[in-house]
Design a protein around this motif. Structure first.
Motif, PDB file in Angstrom:
ATOM      1  N   LEU A 165       0.814  -1.213   0.000  1.00  0.00           N
ATOM      2  CA  LEU A 165       0.000   0.000   0.000  1.00  0.00           C
ATOM      3  C   LEU A 165       0.848   1.263   0.000  1.00  0.00           C
ATOM      4  CD1 LEU A 165      -2.763  -1.034   2.566  1.00  0.00           C
ATOM      5  CD2 LEU A 165      -2.873  -1.150   0.071  1.00  0.00           C
ATOM      6  N   GLY A 166       1.814   1.324  -0.868  1.00  0.00           N
ATOM      7  CA  GLY A 166       2.654   2.505  -0.962  1.00  0.00           C
ATOM      8  C   GLY A 166       3.915   2.418  -0.130  1.00  0.00           C
ATOM      9  N   GLY A 167       3.988   1.478   0.790  1.00  0.00           N
ATOM     10  CA  GLY A 167       5.188   1.263   1.589  1.00  0.00           C
ATOM     11  C   GLY A 167       5.780  -0.090   1.254  1.00  0.00           C
ATOM     12  N   LYS A 168       6.883  -0.391   1.861  1.00  0.00           N
ATOM     13  CA  LYS A 168       7.536  -1.679   1.631  1.00  0.00           C
ATOM     14  C   LYS A 168       7.584  -2.452   2.946  1.00  0.00           C
ATOM     15  CE  LYS A 168      11.036  -2.067  -1.156  1.00  0.00           C
ATOM     16  NZ  LYS A 168      12.403  -1.984  -1.757  1.00  0.00           N
ATOM     17  N   GLU A 169       7.133  -3.699   2.895  1.00  0.00           N
ATOM     18  CA  GLU A 169       7.152  -4.534   4.088  1.00  0.00           C
ATOM     19  C   GLU A 169       8.454  -5.316   4.160  1.00  0.00           C
ATOM     20  OE1 GLU A 169       4.419  -7.816   4.261  1.00  0.00           O
ATOM     21  OE2 GLU A 169       4.318  -7.728   6.461  1.00  0.00           O
TER      22      GLU A 169
END
Length: 361
Positions: free
Chosen positions: A17-21
């Motif tokens: 969702l727009g970030g990196k896990e």
């Protein structure tokens, strides 16, 4: 009580969702960290309350455009989920030891070392605020500041112990059942948004109720066990030298705890914002009430909200435009007093809404 889950590799990353896990294998189990923003910027880490992750605990604040511009302009955000609280998490193996608050605190140190972060700004809510405060007392050189929402610092009171015991038994025997969700929603939100037979519950409560269904009961039970057995860290508060900004709703069950904590902190480096008609999760119920206090708090670090006008000075609240005396640690020791105002709703139904104006007094 739970099925075992497969281990994950250290370097597993997914776009989220727009970030990196990032799934990081620590010495005490794996953790999910969602990273948003430019990693060259100063780091801000978050840690949520029991049964929550960043989507449930901090989404309202980060979806508020003014707050998002302030935070994402100045920081790279590292959302740390408690073990097994990330979206889609499997149940933790019952053979794994139940972690203590000290273990959870030390996991954060491993996260900072993994990303090669030095000192970080910290934002935590309720149990998460306790974990980050404990981290700040143990590793003072790794924390530049604390933004705490309805924080805990003492061992559980008899009332909290009773509710924790009730929720533990519900989780153990019945899982995420209706009664458990009601207990958690009372912990998080004020009665104004939880609704009643005449007034339906708000959208944020409905969303939280649905998302709680996705939690693994054994994982929530383990986090609750750690928090229920937490020690009193009041004495350690006196040693904190980083600036601390505390938000608490006046309807929060942890309101008195926040006042106690404020009384033990060095007033030269701390400020308190009491938000009217609000529960524990100020980040979700009244995120706009956090904006002005956070702006002034971050100005003490030379940070600012970007101006929407190109070619104009960087910000009307730029530190260069503010008297240096207002940015001194002593000024942060002044209590921020909330004032309730009435604003007409845009749909012309004369529904009264609350907004917060925070003044230095």
């Amino acid at each position: 009580m739970a099925d075992s889950s497969d281990s994950v590799s250290v370097d597993m990353e997914t776009i989220y969702l727009g970030g990196k896990e990032h799934i990081i294998q620590t010495g005490r189990g794996s953790l999910s960290i969602i990273v948003y923003g430019d990693q060259e910027k100063p780091p801000l880490i978050t840690y949520p309350d029991v049964a929550l992750n960043h989507m449930l605990c901090f989404q309202g604040l980060f979806f508020c455009p003014e707050a998002a511009s302030l935070l994402l302009h100045n920081f790279c955000i590292y959302h740390i989920s408690p073990p097994g609280h990330e979206l889609g998490a499997a149940a933790i193996c019952p053979d794994d030891p139940v972690l203590s608050v000290e273990d959870l605190c030390d996991q954060i140190l491993e996260v900072l070392n993994y990303f090669r972060l030095g000192a970080v700004m910290c934002m935590g809510a309720m149990a998460g605020a306790y974990i980050l405060t404990l981290f700040a007392t143990k590793y003072r050189d790794r924390v530049t500041g604390l933004i705490l929402v309805s924080p805990l610092c003492k061992a559980p009171s008899w009332t909290e112990w009773f509710y924790n015991k009730l929720m533990s038994n519900l989780l153990y025997y019945y899982g995420i059942c209706g009664l458990l969700k009601e207990c958690l929603l009372q912990r998080y939100f004020s009665k104004e948004v939880r609704g009643n037979p005449e007034i339906p519950e708000s959208d944020i409560v409905q969303s939280c109720r649905k998302l709680l269904d996705e939690r693994q009961s054994v994982n929530v039970w383990r986090y609750l066990q750690a928090i229920d057995k937490r020690p009193d860290i009041t004495e350690g508060l006196k040693k904190l030298k980083c600036r601390t900004l505390i938000f608490v709703g006046d309807s929060s069950p942890f309101h008195s705890e926040a006042l106690h904590m404020m009384g033990k902190l060095d007033r030269r480096y701390s400020a308190l914002v009491e938000v009217q008609a609000c529960g524990s999760m100020v980040t979700e119920e009244q995120p706009h009430a956090m904006l002005i206090p956070m702006e002034y708090f971050l100005m003490g670090y030379g940070l600012y909200r970007p101006s929407p006008f190109t070619g104009s000075p960087r910000s009307p609240l730029s530190p260069s435009c503010i008297s240096p005396e207002l940015l001194s640690p002593e000024s942060m020791g002044l209590k921020l007093k909330p004032i309730k105002t009435r604003v007409s709703s845009p749909d012309s139904n004369n529904i009264e809404r609350l907004s917060m104006i925070c003044l230095f007094v």
